[in-house]
Write a protein that holds these residues in place. Structure first.
Motif, mmCIF file in Angstrom:
data_model
loop_
_atom_site.group_PDB
_atom_site.id
_atom_site.type_symbol
_atom_site.label_atom_id
_atom_site.label_comp_id
_atom_site.label_asym_id
_atom_site.label_seq_id
_atom_site.Cartn_x
_atom_site.Cartn_y
_atom_site.Cartn_z
ATOM 1 N N ASP A 55 0.766 -1.291 -0.052
ATOM 2 C CA ASP A 55 0.070 0.147 -0.086
ATOM 3 C C ASP A 55 0.959 1.168 -0.094
ATOM 4 O O ASP A 55 0.909 2.190 0.777
ATOM 5 C CB ASP A 55 -0.939 -0.094 1.082
ATOM 6 C CG ASP A 55 -2.024 1.136 1.021
ATOM 7 O OD1 ASP A 55 -2.300 1.285 0.020
ATOM 8 O OD2 ASP A 55 -2.426 1.595 2.230
ATOM 9 N N CYS A 56 1.855 1.301 -0.840
ATOM 10 C CA CYS A 56 2.855 2.470 -0.898
ATOM 11 C C CYS A 56 3.287 2.663 -2.490
ATOM 12 O O CYS A 56 3.354 1.614 -3.157
ATOM 13 C CB CYS A 56 3.741 2.272 -0.096
ATOM 14 S SG CYS A 56 4.960 1.051 -0.370
ATOM 15 N N PRO A 57 3.483 3.823 -2.664
ATOM 16 C CA PRO A 57 4.369 4.062 -4.228
ATOM 17 C C PRO A 57 5.575 3.546 -4.369
ATOM 18 O O PRO A 57 6.123 3.184 -3.430
ATOM 19 C CB PRO A 57 4.165 5.666 -4.348
ATOM 20 C CG PRO A 57 4.099 6.044 -2.803
ATOM 21 C CD PRO A 57 3.570 5.191 -1.974
ATOM 22 N N ILE A 58 6.029 3.121 -5.577
ATOM 23 C CA ILE A 58 7.282 2.512 -5.739
ATOM 24 C C ILE A 58 8.048 3.694 -6.258
ATOM 25 O O ILE A 58 7.683 4.334 -7.451
ATOM 26 C CB ILE A 58 7.042 1.521 -6.851
ATOM 27 C CG1 ILE A 58 6.261 0.477 -6.392
ATOM 28 C CG2 ILE A 58 8.545 0.902 -7.122
ATOM 29 C CD1 ILE A 58 5.635 -0.575 -7.504
ATOM 30 N N LEU A 59 9.209 3.902 -5.480
ATOM 31 C CA LEU A 59 10.252 4.823 -6.140
ATOM 32 C C LEU A 59 10.870 4.788 -7.260
ATOM 33 O O LEU A 59 11.088 3.569 -7.757
ATOM 34 C CB LEU A 59 11.240 4.983 -4.942
ATOM 35 C CG LEU A 59 12.116 6.211 -4.654
ATOM 36 C CD1 LEU A 59 11.268 7.045 -4.193
ATOM 37 C CD2 LEU A 59 13.339 5.939 -3.550
ATOM 38 N N ASP A 60 10.822 5.628 -7.990
ATOM 39 C CA ASP A 60 11.708 5.772 -9.304
ATOM 40 C C ASP A 60 13.167 6.236 -9.059
ATOM 41 O O ASP A 60 13.368 7.356 -8.853
ATOM 42 C CB ASP A 60 11.042 6.749 -10.484
ATOM 43 C CG ASP A 60 11.870 6.641 -11.921
ATOM 44 O OD1 ASP A 60 12.976 6.295 -11.944
ATOM 45 O OD2 ASP A 60 11.180 7.070 -12.622
ATOM 46 N N GLU A 61 13.737 5.026 -8.913
ATOM 47 C CA GLU A 61 15.379 5.551 -8.266
ATOM 48 C C GLU A 61 16.037 6.260 -9.199
ATOM 49 O O GLU A 61 16.884 7.190 -8.772
ATOM 50 C CB GLU A 61 16.083 3.968 -8.010
ATOM 51 C CG GLU A 61 15.212 3.322 -6.821
ATOM 52 C CD GLU A 61 15.658 1.962 -6.573
ATOM 53 O OE1 GLU A 61 16.570 1.485 -7.314
ATOM 54 O OE2 GLU A 61 15.278 1.204 -5.471
ATOM 55 N N ASP A 62 15.985 5.997 -10.545
ATOM 56 C CA ASP A 62 17.036 6.749 -11.550
ATOM 57 C C ASP A 62 16.401 8.386 -11.289
ATOM 58 O O ASP A 62 17.307 9.159 -11.332
ATOM 59 C CB ASP A 62 16.841 6.367 -12.946
ATOM 60 C CG ASP A 62 17.280 4.981 -12.991
ATOM 61 O OD1 ASP A 62 18.285 4.405 -12.376
ATOM 62 O OD2 ASP A 62 16.640 4.230 -13.957
#
Length: 174
Positions: A55-62
């Motif tokens: 239940d959380c957003p997925i970080l765009d690491e780049d």
């Protein structure tokens, strides 16, 4: 003059003993800037999807790296995040992993509304020292330090210890 970059982790990203309090207080005492990666991602919408299970957003690491590159190369930054394996090693002079006893951790997580798998996985993460292991694999072992973070006294001691380290670093590198 050059100032050190400090990476601040809270294992496992848990609220309650003051990851943010410590990061902000440290930045204020040492004249460094404080960046909370979660807030930065939220402001810039630096996400690449949503994790239904947690239940959380997925970080765009780049995109996070691109966003931080200039600030980090200038130095003098306290970076607050719960994971580290995607940050470039060159960014950091020292890495701190905060550790909390499970009895404290469980109550804090529960009070934040963590339940089920999210609660269990965070507790497991701490039991197995997952973030400390990740830090040791991501950076030179000698720059990675664990600090206890259970009480307000721990917070003060940690601040004093890190301030001493920063003062020594400034002497050695300027």
């Amino acid at each position: 003059s050059l100032t050190p970059n400090v990476l601040w982790f809270w294992s496992p990203g848990t609220p309650g003993v003051g990851k943010t309090t410590l990061g902000k207080e440290l930045a204020s005492r040492a004249g460094l800037s404080y960046i909370n990666v979660g807030d930065l991602a939220k402001e810039g919408e630096l996400y690449e999807g949503f994790d239904e299970e947690y239940d959380c957003p997925i970080l765009d690491e780049d995109r996070v790296i691109d966003e931080l590159e200039d600030r980090m190369s200038e130095g003098g930054v306290v970076l607050d995040y719960h994971g580290c394996d995607f940050f470039p090693e060159r960014w950091f002079h020292i890495v701190f992993v905060l550790r909390t006893d499970n009895s404290f951790l469980y109550d804090r997580l529960e009070s934040r509304g963590y339940t089920g798998k999210k609660l269990q996985d965070n507790i497991q993460c701490e039991i197995f020292q997952t973030l400390y292991e990740e830090a040791v694999l991501s950076y030179k072992k000698e720059i990675v330090h664990q600090l206890p973070s259970n009480t307000p006294e721990d917070l003060e001691r940690n601040l004093d210890q890190i301030m001493q380290w920063i003062e020594q670093w400034m002497k050695d590198n300027n």
